[in-house]
Design an enzyme around this catalytic site. Structure first.
Site, short mmCIF file in Angstrom:
data_model
loop_
_atom_site.label_atom_id
_atom_site.label_comp_id
_atom_site.label_asym_id
_atom_site.label_seq_id
_atom_site.Cartn_x
_atom_site.Cartn_y
_atom_site.Cartn_z
CD GLU A 1 -1.13 0.48 3.98
OE1 GLU A 1 -1.30 1.74 4.31
OE2 GLU A 1 -0.88 -0.48 4.88
CE LYS B 1 -4.39 0.69 12.48
NZ LYS B 1 -4.74 1.61 10.13
N1 PSU Z 1 -1.22 0.88 9.41
C1 PSU Z 1 0.15 1.01 9.32
N2 PSU Z 1 0.18 2.73 9.17
C2 PSU Z 1 -0.99 2.74 8.97
C3 PSU Z 1 -2.34 2.65 8.43
C4 PSU Z 1 -2.34 0.92 8.63
O1 PSU Z 1 1.17 0.91 10.27
O2 PSU Z 1 -1.41 3.92 8.69
C5 PSU Z 1 -3.13 2.74 7.40
C6 PSU Z 1 -3.24 1.77 6.20
O3 PSU Z 1 -3.19 2.45 5.31
C7 PSU Z 1 -5.47 1.49 6.80
C8 PSU Z 1 -5.51 2.21 6.84
O4 PSU Z 1 -5.99 0.46 5.76
O5 PSU Z 1 -4.85 3.19 8.23
C9 PSU Z 1 -7.16 2.01 7.73
O6 PSU Z 1 -7.53 3.02 7.95
P1 PSU Z 1 -9.26 3.69 9.27
O7 PSU Z 1 -8.88 3.07 9.91
O8 PSU Z 1 -9.82 4.73 8.97
O9 PSU Z 1 -10.06 2.32 7.33
#
Ligand code: PSU
Ligand code: MN
Length: 313
Positions: free
Chosen positions: A29, A163
């Site tokens: 990504e 996370k």
């Molecule tokens: N994991 C990380 N750093 C990030 C993300 C995930 O270590 O920046 C990002 C990824 O791109 C993931 C997104 O798809 O956070 C999810 O965001 P949200 O919780 O708004 O869906």
């Protein structure tokens, strides 16, 4: 029939060749570059992640959107440009068509990257921690589109669980409801990004890469049209203690509420606070997870290609 008709996919030469030859490829990504880590660590890490995929035995394909084109295999220059840019937005799957039609640029999250990877016939993906069900989701309804996309796209996703900022129990429930398998490599527990364990038992543990590749093949042969999560815990030397992060996080969540930070901005906000409060240790741990998962995914994709080729012969 060309299912990619009208979709502006632009392949790097290397990725196009690998697709043609049936060589293993791992999608990566770009949101983690623009929104996950600060400059210049983001650029350095993105390059190390690509090297790690190669070390594992596969071709890396970093995915992003530039001036209305979907790049599948970003060049070093493009990665550098994304790393420095301050105005490249985070792009979920809901945003892709709007961005393309307006010929804009954007950094893809897990959800939008796997959607694109599937279109491009790439079925391995590596990241650090996936998005999931946020704490307090029963009020906010904030559930990452990453989870939804796992229910729709056939991708084997190597990650270090989800996370810590999330409700990991509810995240696992969601995956179970939608029949998305979780396999934990050499661990009994679902990991929590830069912490070794979330404290939640993983539904399955497999310690051998070839067996994991067999499971992936079986899952899709069986007719499933969804993803699989293969979790790998952070290396011991880079792991962060769960309790330390938890205290910082609880305060940061209260601050985010006060500042009315919500929606797709919450992930970046909380991660930045945790990083600041741990003097940059979590950002370093994040990079370590990205790199080790990339190598593992490269290895797994390569084993998968060799066993599927054998099955055809
Ligand atoms: N994991 C990380 N750093 C990030 C993300 C995930 O270590 O920046 C990002 C990824 O791109 C993931 C997104 O798809 O956070 C999810 O965001 P949200 O919780 O708004 O869906
Ligand atoms: Mn969200």
């Amino acid at each position: 029939m060309n299912k990619n008709y009208n979709i502006p996919l632009k392949f790097s030469e290397e990725v196009a060749d690998a697709l043609h030859d049936g060589s293993p490829i791992v999608a990566l990504e770009s949101n983690v570059i623009t929104h996950g880590l600060p400059y210049p660590d983001n650029a350095l890490t993105a390059k190390k992640v690509e090297e790690a995929v190669r070390k594992g035995g596969a071709i890396p394909a970093t995915i992003g959107i530039k001036d209305g084109e979907i790049l599948i295999g970003m060049s070093f220059n493009e990665i550098e440009q994304f790393s420095k840019a301050k105005n490249i937005p985070k792009i979920g799957n809901r945003d892709i068509s709007i961005l393309l039609a307006q010929r804009n640029s954007g950094a893809t999250t897990v959800a939008s990257t796997i959607m694109i990877a599937e279109l491009a016939n790439i079925n391995f993906f590596a990241s650090a921690g996936i998005g999931g069900v946020h704490r307090g989701a029963e009020q906010t309804m904030d559930i990452s589109a990453d989870l939804m996309q796992f229910t729709k796209s056939k991708v084997a996703m190597v990650c270090a669980g989800a996370k810590n900022i999330l409700d990991l129990g509810l995240t696992m429930e969601y995956l179970e409801t939608h029949g998305v398998p979780i396999i934990s490599y050499q661990s009994d527990y679902f990991p929590a990004f830069y912490c070794k364990s979330s404290g939640f038992k993983s539904p399955h543990r497999i310690d051998n890469i070839t067996k994991i590749a067999d499971v992936i093949q079986m899952h899709w042969a069986f007719g499933n049209k969804n993803s699989m999560l293969i979790t790998k815990s952070i290396n011991d030397e880079d792991a962060i203690d769960e309790r330390e992060v938890e205290d910082i996080l609880n305060k940061a969540i209260i601050n985010a509420e006060k500042k009315k930070i919500s929606g797709n901005a919450i992930t970046k906000y909380l991660m930045q606070i945790i990083d600041r409060e741990t003097q940059g240790r979590t950002a370093r741990a994040n990079a370590s997870v990205l790199i080790s998962n990339a190598e593992f995914a490269g290895n797994l994709a390569s084993v998968y290609v060799s066993i599927t080729k054998e099955a055809v012969l």
